[in-house]
Write a protein that holds these residues in place. Structure first.
Motif, PDB file in Angstrom:
ATOM      1  N   PHE B  13       0.975  -1.297  -0.136  1.00  0.00           N
ATOM      2  CA  PHE B  13       0.086   0.179   0.196  1.00  0.00           C
ATOM      3  C   PHE B  13       0.934   1.169  -0.129  1.00  0.00           C
ATOM      4  N   THR B  16       3.868   1.208   2.128  1.00  0.00           N
ATOM      5  CA  THR B  16       4.097  -0.147   3.399  1.00  0.00           C
ATOM      6  C   THR B  16       3.801  -1.275   2.353  1.00  0.00           C
ATOM      7  N   ALA B  18       2.809  -4.788   2.970  1.00  0.00           N
ATOM      8  CA  ALA B  18       1.746  -5.440   3.823  1.00  0.00           C
ATOM      9  C   ALA B  18       2.172  -7.037   3.808  1.00  0.00           C
ATOM     10  N   PRO B  37       1.436 -10.040  15.285  1.00  0.00           N
ATOM     11  CA  PRO B  37       1.132  -8.920  15.752  1.00  0.00           C
ATOM     12  C   PRO B  37       0.354  -8.050  15.112  1.00  0.00           C
ATOM     13  N   SER B  38      -0.384  -6.766  15.425  1.00  0.00           N
ATOM     14  CA  SER B  38      -1.054  -5.735  14.573  1.00  0.00           C
ATOM     15  C   SER B  38      -0.234  -5.334  13.569  1.00  0.00           C
ATOM     16  N   GLY B  39      -0.727  -5.246  12.303  1.00  0.00           N
ATOM     17  CA  GLY B  39      -0.048  -4.680  11.163  1.00  0.00           C
ATOM     18  C   GLY B  39       0.720  -5.735  10.342  1.00  0.00           C
ATOM     19  N   CYS B  40       0.896  -6.854  10.720  1.00  0.00           N
ATOM     20  CA  CYS B  40       1.658  -7.855   9.922  1.00  0.00           C
ATOM     21  C   CYS B  40       1.115  -8.404   8.881  1.00  0.00           C
ATOM     22  N   GLY B  41       0.099  -7.990   8.277  1.00  0.00           N
ATOM     23  CA  GLY B  41      -0.681  -8.346   7.011  1.00  0.00           C
ATOM     24  C   GLY B  41      -1.807  -9.532   7.025  1.00  0.00           C
ATOM     25  N   LYS B  42      -2.091  -9.737   8.111  1.00  0.00           N
ATOM     26  CA  LYS B  42      -2.932 -10.890   8.293  1.00  0.00           C
ATOM     27  C   LYS B  42      -4.375 -10.551   7.525  1.00  0.00           C
ATOM     28  N   THR B  43      -5.062  -9.401   7.978  1.00  0.00           N
ATOM     29  CA  THR B  43      -6.098  -9.078   7.454  1.00  0.00           C
ATOM     30  C   THR B  43      -5.858  -8.900   5.850  1.00  0.00           C
ATOM     31  N   THR B  44      -4.678  -8.278   5.239  1.00  0.00           N
ATOM     32  CA  THR B  44      -4.439  -8.245   4.278  1.00  0.00           C
ATOM     33  C   THR B  44      -4.536  -9.638   3.224  1.00  0.00           C
ATOM     34  N   GLU B  53      -9.101  -7.319  -2.151  1.00  0.00           N
ATOM     35  CA  GLU B  53      -7.910  -6.461  -2.637  1.00  0.00           C
ATOM     36  C   GLU B  53      -7.216  -7.732  -3.507  1.00  0.00           C
ATOM     37  N   GLU B 159     -10.576 -12.049  12.809  1.00  0.00           N
ATOM     38  CA  GLU B 159     -10.826 -11.805  14.208  1.00  0.00           C
ATOM     39  C   GLU B 159     -12.135 -11.625  14.657  1.00  0.00           C
ATOM     40  N   HIS B 192      -4.784 -12.136  16.569  1.00  0.00           N
ATOM     41  CA  HIS B 192      -3.619 -11.706  17.121  1.00  0.00           C
ATOM     42  C   HIS B 192      -3.684 -12.257  18.516  1.00  0.00           C
TER      43      HIS B 192
HETATM   44  N1  LIG Z   1      -6.275   0.035   2.524  1.00  0.00           N
HETATM   45  C1  LIG Z   1      -5.010   0.383   3.090  1.00  0.00           C
HETATM   46  N2  LIG Z   1      -4.263   1.272   2.826  1.00  0.00           N
HETATM   47  C2  LIG Z   1      -3.084   1.483   3.225  1.00  0.00           C
HETATM   48  N3  LIG Z   1      -2.370   0.880   4.035  1.00  0.00           N
HETATM   49  C3  LIG Z   1      -2.999  -0.232   4.442  1.00  0.00           C
HETATM   50  C4  LIG Z   1      -4.244  -0.703   3.944  1.00  0.00           C
HETATM   51  N4  LIG Z   1      -4.638  -1.831   4.515  1.00  0.00           N
HETATM   52  C5  LIG Z   1      -3.563  -2.175   5.084  1.00  0.00           C
HETATM   53  N5  LIG Z   1      -2.485  -1.337   5.172  1.00  0.00           N
HETATM   54  C6  LIG Z   1      -1.339  -1.487   5.919  1.00  0.00           C
HETATM   55  O1  LIG Z   1      -0.639  -2.722   5.662  1.00  0.00           O
HETATM   56  C7  LIG Z   1      -0.117  -3.086   6.680  1.00  0.00           C
HETATM   57  C8  LIG Z   1      -0.887  -4.737   7.064  1.00  0.00           C
HETATM   58  O2  LIG Z   1      -2.359  -4.268   7.717  1.00  0.00           O
HETATM   59  P1  LIG Z   1      -3.211  -5.595   7.963  1.00  0.00           P
HETATM   60  O3  LIG Z   1      -4.551  -4.979   8.124  1.00  0.00           O
HETATM   61  O4  LIG Z   1      -3.168  -6.659   6.934  1.00  0.00           O
HETATM   62  O5  LIG Z   1      -2.592  -5.873   9.329  1.00  0.00           O
HETATM   63  P2  LIG Z   1      -3.117  -6.954  10.245  1.00  0.00           P
HETATM   64  O6  LIG Z   1      -2.320  -8.050  10.439  1.00  0.00           O
HETATM   65  O7  LIG Z   1      -4.568  -7.326  10.004  1.00  0.00           O
HETATM   66  O8  LIG Z   1      -3.267  -5.866  11.667  1.00  0.00           O
HETATM   67  P3  LIG Z   1      -4.452  -5.948  13.058  1.00  0.00           P
HETATM   68  O9  LIG Z   1      -3.977  -7.146  13.743  1.00  0.00           O
HETATM   69  O10 LIG Z   1      -4.043  -4.603  13.477  1.00  0.00           O
HETATM   70  O11 LIG Z   1      -5.745  -6.178  12.355  1.00  0.00           O
HETATM   71  C9  LIG Z   1      -0.223  -2.387   7.902  1.00  0.00           C
HETATM   72  O12 LIG Z   1       0.933  -1.706   7.859  1.00  0.00           O
HETATM   73  C10 LIG Z   1      -1.435  -1.508   7.371  1.00  0.00           C
HETATM   74  O13 LIG Z   1      -1.260  -0.036   7.677  1.00  0.00           O
END
Ligand SMILES: Nc1ncnc2c1ncn2[C@@H]1O[C@H](COP(=O)(O)OP(=O)(O)OP(=O)(O)O)[C@@H](O)[C@H]1O
Ligand SMILES: [Mg+2]
Lengths: 277, 347
Positions: B13, B16, B18, B37-44, B53, B159, B192
């Motif tokens: 992104f 970043t 992801a 951990p938060s932000g490691c890319g799981k949701t992505t 996406e 989650e 997480h």
């Molecule tokens: N639509 C977006 N636009 C910009 N950056 C994004 C977007 N979606 C995710 N990111 C970035 O990509 C990285 C991974 O995000 P992701 O949501 O996959 O994390 P996560 O592991 O699900 O975290 P969490 O546990 O907080 O949900 C993060 O740094 C986030 O800021």
């Protein structure tokens, strides 16, 4: 002292309410007297308060041959403007919310522009292009795009607020993961959850169209506001009667609007209080 | 055979990153947790699987067919979201029915299916309620029923329990696992919460900064973490500094410990990561004094401040074993380093 305070707290708002009520009602009352009493204007005093009231002033405009076509055109314009506004605005607002949420403030600013720039500026623009765009401007419906722009400050805000109130991205994602395409998602998820916002945007648009004079006059379209203007020049009393009627109809419409948009909430509450088993 | 494969999936992104080339293979009927951990890319990762996406490079396969370019609504995947995602204008029944209508099923088939789903999540009595008349846990159960109603090929959960309170979280967690096994659906579960992942998964995929750190069964990930990151992230760890005194041997002060996973040059400074249950109170070992005693039900954690390292370690002692201990008592801590992860300390 302590006993005085709460009473003071109740008295002041009441006074403010009464004064502002008078402020709104007094002109309406004089308008009503002027339009509905068959008494020469200079004799309209306290002594004649109850003399010769008649609703003929309200209905006289209906007998004018130009009234009905003007009303019809204005209603058509209102309908067309509502449709075009929703058709353009809904997809755009949804797209902005989902894809470029950061741009929301900018878009909001842009949509307020028609409110800050006076309609006369738009008119000046029309005058310049008029000779080159006859094919378009000759149609009565050429007013619709202008009215879409004029209503934008109100309609966009209304839709935008509606979208903010729901978790749009999640609802859309949920719908799509269940197999619904974009059109189906729009019809089955977004629109039903934006009902109140769409209804109020439509009413606001209609209100703008039913009251706009400047552009209609520039383009020489016989809309209701323009008819009102000429009619009032000819028949002042009946003209103001028509104004009064328009006002009453508008009030009625907004009352209906608030009923419609609140009805669902109320039915939900009553269902909740019935305590399902 | 409905398998789900990520093949070198990369997603950025803007600046970043992801996902940094994720490779993962979810087998038929298996539940894999994405843990990190938060932000490691799981949701992505999950959103790429769902089609919300699209990956910059790499591919997603379902049942060995490339679906990377298939739009979300044609992927036939069930998804449960972190935030409440039920359609607020529809009743429970109509929410579950939503996907069935989309598939143009006959009315009787739809009614039967909705009934089955309500039974599966045990919410038949709530069929005519609106989402806002349900508790958070009930809403998530409806969301699960709605996702499963259309018989998706893969179930994706992001989650789904994080907004619920602890008690509901554990019951619903077990219920999700029961339903998932019952239906036999290939599932990717994002969390997480390591405890949740350990409890629910066939295998856990531990992620960090867009990469896969370790993929293994809960026991493997917990007992034999392959990296220091996994060791620290899953469960709790004691950190003991020492030096590598030979192949597979670490000296902490003057105590020599057999640490089969220790590698590197002799004399290097290392950190040993040891689970509380691999520490015991004994006659010999590292000397320290009791700093706190935490009763945890089945076991008790004893916090010991080691004299020379000036480090607080926690020791997991069995039921009743800590009864005679009080804060300040002098004790010895014995270390079993057989499963310890050894991290070289960079100078
Ligand atoms: N639509 C977006 N636009 C910009 N950056 C994004 C977007 N979606 C995710 N990111 C970035 O990509 C990285 C991974 O995000 P992701 O949501 O996959 O994390 P996560 O592991 O699900 O975290 P969490 O546990 O907080 O949900 C993060 O740094 C986030 O800021
Ligand atoms: Mg996430």
């Amino acid at each position: 002292m302590s006993a005085y305070k709460p009473r003071f707290g109740r008295v002041v708002p009441t006074i403010v309410l009464v004064i502002s009520g008078l402020f709104f009602l007094a002109p309406l009352l004089t308008l009503a007297r002027f339009a509905l009493q068959n008494v020469p204007t200079i004799l309209l005093g306290w002594s004649t308060l109850f003399d010769k009231w008649s609703i003929s002033g309200l209905t006289k405009a209906f007998d004018d041959p130009a009234f009905w076509p003007a009303l019809k055109l204005s209603l058509e314009l209102a309908g067309g403007t509502v449709l075009l506004t929703l058709g353009l605005l809904l997809p755009t607002a949804i797209w902005v919310h989902m894809r470029i949420p950061k741009a929301r403030a900018l878009i909001e600013f842009l949509t307020v522009l028609p409110y800050m720039i006076p309609a006369i500026a738009l008119v000046a623009g029309i005058v310049v292009v008029k000779p080159h765009a006859r094919w378009f401007l000759d149609s009565d419906y050429a007013l619709i795009p202008f009215y879409v722009v004029l209503a934008l400050p109100f309609t966009y805000r209304s839709i935008d607020a509606g979208l903010r109130a729901i978790d749009l991205t999640t609802l859309v994602d949920a719908s799509r993961s269940l197999g619904a395409g974009w059109i189906e998602t729009l019809g089955r998820v977004i629109v039903p959850n934006l009902r109140a916002a769409i209804v109020s945007a439509s009413f606001l648009t209609a209100a703008v169209v039913m009251g706009e004079y400047t552009i209609a006059n520039t383009l020489l379209k016989e809309t209701l506001p323009r008819f009102q203007r000429t009619f009032t020049g000819r028949e002042p009393q009946a003209g103001y009667g028509l104004n009064l009627l328009a006002l009453l109809v508008t009030v009625l419409l907004f009352a209906i609007l608030s009923l419609v948009t609140k009805k669902r909430e109320r039915s939900l509450i009553s269902r909740l209080s019935r305590k399902p088993t | 055979m409905t398998t789900l494969d990520f093949i070198s999936v990369r997603k950025t992104f803007g600046p970043t990153v992801a996902l940094e080339g994720l490779d993962l293979n979810v087998r038929q009927g298996e539940l894999i947790s994405l843990l990190g951990p938060s932000g490691c890319g799981k949701t992505t990762a999950l959103r790429i699987a769902a089609g919300f996406e699209f990956a910059d490079s790499g591919a997603v396969h379902v049942a060995n067919a490339d679906i990377s370019r298939t739009p979300a609504h044609k992927r036939n995947m069930g998804m449960v979201f972190q935030s409440y995602s039920l359609f607020p204008n529809l009743t429970v029944t109509d929410n579950i029915d939503f996907g069935l209508r989309t598939r143009r099923m006959s009315k009787t088939d739809r009614q039967r299916r909705v009934g089955e789903m309500l039974e599966l999540v045990e919410l038949t009595a709530f069929a005519r309620r609106y989402p806002h008349q349900l508790s958070g846990g009930q809403q998530q159960r409806v969301a699960l029923a709605r996702a499963l109603a259309v018989q998706p090929r893969v179930l994706l959960l992001d989650e789904p329990l994080s907004a619920l309170d602890a008690k509901v979280r554990t019951t619903l967690r077990d219920e999700i696992r029961r339903i998932q096994t019952e239906v036999g659906i290939t599932t990717l579960f994002v969390t997480h919460d390591q405890e949740e992942a350990l409890a629910i998964s066939d295998r856990i995929c531990v992620m960090s900064q867009g990469r896969l750190e370790q993929l293994g069964t809960p026991t493997e990930v917990y007992r034999t973490p392959t990296t220091a990151f996994v060791a620290r992230f899953v469960g709790s760890m004691n950190e003991l500094s020492g030096t590598l005194s030979g192949p597979g041997e670490v000296s902490v002060l003057d105590v020599r410990l057999g640490a089969p996973h220790a590698t590197g040059a002799t004399g290097a400074a290392v950190t040993l990561l040891v689970r509380p249950e691999d520490l015991t109170l004994a006659e010999t070992g590292l000397v320290g004094s009791v700093a706190n005693v935490t009763f945890q039900g089945a076991s008790t954690l004893v916090g010991v401040r080691l004299d020379v390292l000036d480090r607080l370690v926690s020791v997991d002692v069995g039921q009743g074993a800590a009864d005679h201990l009080t804060v300040g008592d002098r004790v010895h801590v014995a270390v079993n380093a057989a499963n310890a992860v050894c991290e070289t300390v960079s100078q």
